[in-house]
Design a protein around this motif. Sequence first.
Motif, PDB file in Angstrom:
ATOM      1  N   PRO A 104      -3.667  -9.932  -7.971  1.00  9.17           N
ATOM      2  CA  PRO A 104      -4.204  -8.646  -8.421  1.00  9.17           C
ATOM      3  C   PRO A 104      -3.090  -7.629  -8.646  1.00  9.17           C
ATOM      4  O   PRO A 104      -1.984  -7.767  -8.116  1.00  9.17           O
ATOM      5  CB  PRO A 104      -5.110  -8.221  -7.269  1.00  9.17           C
ATOM      6  CG  PRO A 104      -4.524  -8.896  -6.075  1.00  9.17           C
ATOM      7  CD  PRO A 104      -3.990 -10.200  -6.572  1.00  9.17           C
TER       8      PRO A 104
ATOM      9  N   LEU B 138      -2.567  -3.362  -8.660  1.00  8.75           N
ATOM     10  CA  LEU B 138      -3.015  -1.982  -8.506  1.00  8.75           C
ATOM     11  C   LEU B 138      -2.318  -1.154  -9.578  1.00  8.75           C
ATOM     12  O   LEU B 138      -1.109  -1.292  -9.781  1.00  8.75           O
ATOM     13  CB  LEU B 138      -2.653  -1.458  -7.116  1.00  8.75           C
ATOM     14  CG  LEU B 138      -3.134  -2.298  -5.928  1.00  8.75           C
ATOM     15  CD1 LEU B 138      -2.593  -1.723  -4.621  1.00  8.75           C
ATOM     16  CD2 LEU B 138      -4.656  -2.378  -5.898  1.00  8.75           C
TER      17      LEU B 138
ATOM     18  N   ARG C 145       0.838  -1.209   0.000  1.00  7.39           N
ATOM     19  CA  ARG C 145       0.000   0.000   0.000  1.00  7.39           C
ATOM     20  C   ARG C 145       0.870   1.255   0.000  1.00  7.39           C
ATOM     21  O   ARG C 145       0.642   2.186  -0.782  1.00  7.39           O
ATOM     22  CB  ARG C 145      -0.908   0.022   1.238  1.00  7.39           C
ATOM     23  CG  ARG C 145      -2.069  -0.925   1.215  1.00  7.39           C
ATOM     24  CD  ARG C 145      -2.922  -0.791   2.464  1.00  7.39           C
ATOM     25  NE  ARG C 145      -3.562   0.504   2.550  1.00  7.39           N
ATOM     26  CZ  ARG C 145      -4.870   0.696   2.686  1.00  7.39           C
ATOM     27  NH1 ARG C 145      -5.679  -0.353   2.722  1.00  7.39           N
ATOM     28  NH2 ARG C 145      -5.376   1.904   2.773  1.00  7.39           N
TER      29      ARG C 145
ATOM     30  N   GLU D  68     -11.113   0.402  -1.100  1.00 10.46           N
ATOM     31  CA  GLU D  68     -12.094  -0.215  -1.998  1.00 10.46           C
ATOM     32  C   GLU D  68     -11.469  -1.408  -2.737  1.00 10.46           C
ATOM     33  O   GLU D  68     -12.137  -2.430  -2.945  1.00 10.46           O
ATOM     34  CB  GLU D  68     -12.597   0.825  -3.001  1.00 10.46           C
ATOM     35  CG  GLU D  68     -13.445   1.925  -2.354  1.00 10.46           C
ATOM     36  CD  GLU D  68     -13.715   3.083  -3.300  1.00 10.46           C
ATOM     37  OE1 GLU D  68     -13.127   3.095  -4.411  1.00 10.46           O
ATOM     38  OE2 GLU D  68     -14.500   3.977  -2.926  1.00 10.46           O
ATOM     39  N   SER D  69     -10.218  -1.283  -3.107  1.00 13.74           N
ATOM     40  CA  SER D  69      -9.536  -2.383  -3.788  1.00 13.74           C
ATOM     41  C   SER D  69      -9.393  -3.592  -2.871  1.00 13.74           C
ATOM     42  O   SER D  69      -9.562  -4.743  -3.312  1.00 13.74           O
ATOM     43  CB  SER D  69      -8.153  -1.926  -4.264  1.00 13.74           C
ATOM     44  OG  SER D  69      -8.264  -0.910  -5.233  1.00 13.74           O
TER      45      SER D  69
ATOM     46  N   ASN E  62      -6.862   1.900 -11.085  1.00 15.45           N
ATOM     47  CA  ASN E  62      -7.575   0.671 -11.437  1.00 15.45           C
ATOM     48  C   ASN E  62      -7.058  -0.487 -10.599  1.00 15.45           C
ATOM     49  O   ASN E  62      -5.865  -0.601 -10.333  1.00 15.45           O
ATOM     50  CB  ASN E  62      -7.371   0.355 -12.916  1.00 15.45           C
ATOM     51  CG  ASN E  62      -8.089  -0.913 -13.337  1.00 15.45           C
ATOM     52  OD1 ASN E  62      -9.302  -1.028 -13.167  1.00 15.45           O
ATOM     53  ND2 ASN E  62      -7.362  -1.874 -13.889  1.00 15.45           N
ATOM     54  N   CYS E  63      -7.971  -1.348 -10.176  1.00 14.23           N
ATOM     55  CA  CYS E  63      -7.611  -2.597  -9.503  1.00 14.23           C
ATOM     56  C   CYS E  63      -7.891  -3.738 -10.472  1.00 14.23           C
ATOM     57  O   CYS E  63      -9.049  -4.054 -10.759  1.00 14.23           O
ATOM     58  CB  CYS E  63      -8.411  -2.763  -8.214  1.00 14.23           C
ATOM     59  SG  CYS E  63      -8.047  -4.301  -7.343  1.00 14.23           S
ATOM     60  N   ASN E  64      -6.827  -4.333 -10.988  1.00 18.26           N
ATOM     61  CA  ASN E  64      -6.928  -5.388 -11.992  1.00 18.26           C
ATOM     62  C   ASN E  64      -6.920  -6.744 -11.288  1.00 18.26           C
ATOM     63  O   ASN E  64      -5.875  -7.215 -10.824  1.00 18.26           O
ATOM     64  CB  ASN E  64      -5.744  -5.260 -12.958  1.00 18.26           C
ATOM     65  CG  ASN E  64      -5.841  -6.209 -14.134  1.00 18.26           C
ATOM     66  OD1 ASN E  64      -6.785  -6.988 -14.254  1.00 18.26           O
ATOM     67  ND2 ASN E  64      -4.862  -6.150 -15.016  1.00 18.26           N
TER      68      ASN E  64
ATOM     69  N   PHE F 230      -9.201   4.561  -2.596  1.00 21.64           N
ATOM     70  CA  PHE F 230      -9.048   3.568  -3.656  1.00 21.64           C
ATOM     71  C   PHE F 230      -8.459   2.270  -3.105  1.00 21.64           C
ATOM     72  O   PHE F 230      -8.907   1.171  -3.454  1.00 21.64           O
ATOM     73  CB  PHE F 230      -8.137   4.124  -4.760  1.00 21.64           C
ATOM     74  CG  PHE F 230      -7.609   3.079  -5.699  1.00 21.64           C
ATOM     75  CD1 PHE F 230      -8.428   2.513  -6.672  1.00 21.64           C
ATOM     76  CD2 PHE F 230      -6.286   2.642  -5.603  1.00 21.64           C
ATOM     77  CE1 PHE F 230      -7.943   1.534  -7.535  1.00 21.64           C
ATOM     78  CE2 PHE F 230      -5.797   1.666  -6.463  1.00 21.64           C
ATOM     79  CZ  PHE F 230      -6.627   1.108  -7.427  1.00 21.64           C
ATOM     80  N   LEU F 231      -7.453   2.366  -2.253  1.00 21.46           N
ATOM     81  CA  LEU F 231      -6.824   1.178  -1.687  1.00 21.46           C
ATOM     82  C   LEU F 231      -7.793   0.395  -0.811  1.00 21.46           C
ATOM     83  O   LEU F 231      -7.797  -0.843  -0.825  1.00 21.46           O
ATOM     84  CB  LEU F 231      -5.578   1.578  -0.901  1.00 21.46           C
ATOM     85  CG  LEU F 231      -4.404   2.074  -1.747  1.00 21.46           C
ATOM     86  CD1 LEU F 231      -3.323   2.688  -0.864  1.00 21.46           C
ATOM     87  CD2 LEU F 231      -3.815   0.938  -2.585  1.00 21.46           C
TER      88      LEU F 231
ATOM     89  N   ILE G 162     -10.627  -7.260  -3.762  1.00 20.72           N
ATOM     90  CA  ILE G 162      -9.670  -8.367  -3.770  1.00 20.72           C
ATOM     91  C   ILE G 162     -10.123  -9.478  -2.831  1.00 20.72           C
ATOM     92  O   ILE G 162     -10.045 -10.670  -3.159  1.00 20.72           O
ATOM     93  CB  ILE G 162      -8.269  -7.858  -3.387  1.00 20.72           C
ATOM     94  CG1 ILE G 162      -7.719  -6.949  -4.495  1.00 20.72           C
ATOM     95  CG2 ILE G 162      -7.314  -9.022  -3.134  1.00 20.72           C
ATOM     96  CD1 ILE G 162      -6.499  -6.154  -4.086  1.00 20.72           C
TER      97      ILE G 162
END
Length: 290
Positions: A82, A84, A30, A69-70, A129-131, A66-67, A74
């Motif tokens: 994943p 980030l 993070r 929510e990711s 984006n979180c892929n 964002f982190l 995840i």
Amino acid sequence: MAEKLLVADSFRVRATEAQPALVRGWDRHRARFSSAVKETVGQLSRTGTVPANDAAQFSSERIERFLTESAAAISGYGEGMPRLELLLTTAESVSSHSEAEPGEAAQDKAAPGETTAPGKTVRAKLSLNCNLRPLPPLQGTQAITATRALTAGEYRADPHTKGPNIALFKELTEEAGGEVLLLDSEGDVLETTTAAVLWWSGETLCRVDNSRRVPSVTEQLVIECVSELGYKTARATVTPAALAAHEVWVVNALHGIRPVTQLGGVAAVPVKEARLERIRQALDTTWQPL
């Protein structure tokens, strides 16, 4: 429309009965991602690549949101690898012109974050984006297929930021048909195309003393585990020929610790299995819930 990867941070997610999602050193991933995003966005704003108003939206609060929510996404996905991402998307549009006065040429006026060509405008936009990606096969050992010295032109992106060099390193791996040992302009080892390099000199675990590489979260965790177990650690420079005389490990967030079995087609120094297992067990204590 074109998309460019500016910052990336990927890691293995492990699931247990008690925890749906565990990551080794999650707090460090993070922090590394957040720091890289802020630095990259700041540079793009200063150079006018993206408008100042767009850059201002990437506050610490937004990145942390964002982190968070990711992490939820995840956890819902489960085991995987994943990534980030901070992405730069550029879109080209046809510009419309009013009829020019006699003796005057029609001109496009570009706003910050835009560039112009005759009849066209290119706009740049940043996004997070979180892929979510499946877990690749895990490997317990690694053969290093080839050695490659990087030129200044090849190592075109910031070597301290994970993301911009991923495409280059993937290309080198595909060309060699396996993991590639990367060297600096002096011929010293930097890293491999997917991992940090560690080697044992007696009972001292050494790591590469060179700032022209991405700071490895897994390397940091391994070094701390080794120190806590009473082993010595050191920073050093090493050539491929010197490296071949030692037990070598490559470490990353996907596989953890992998002893190197071959260096350029030559059998590597055998691993001390008891020591390896002891340190792998210590590394396993660094899994953190999201």
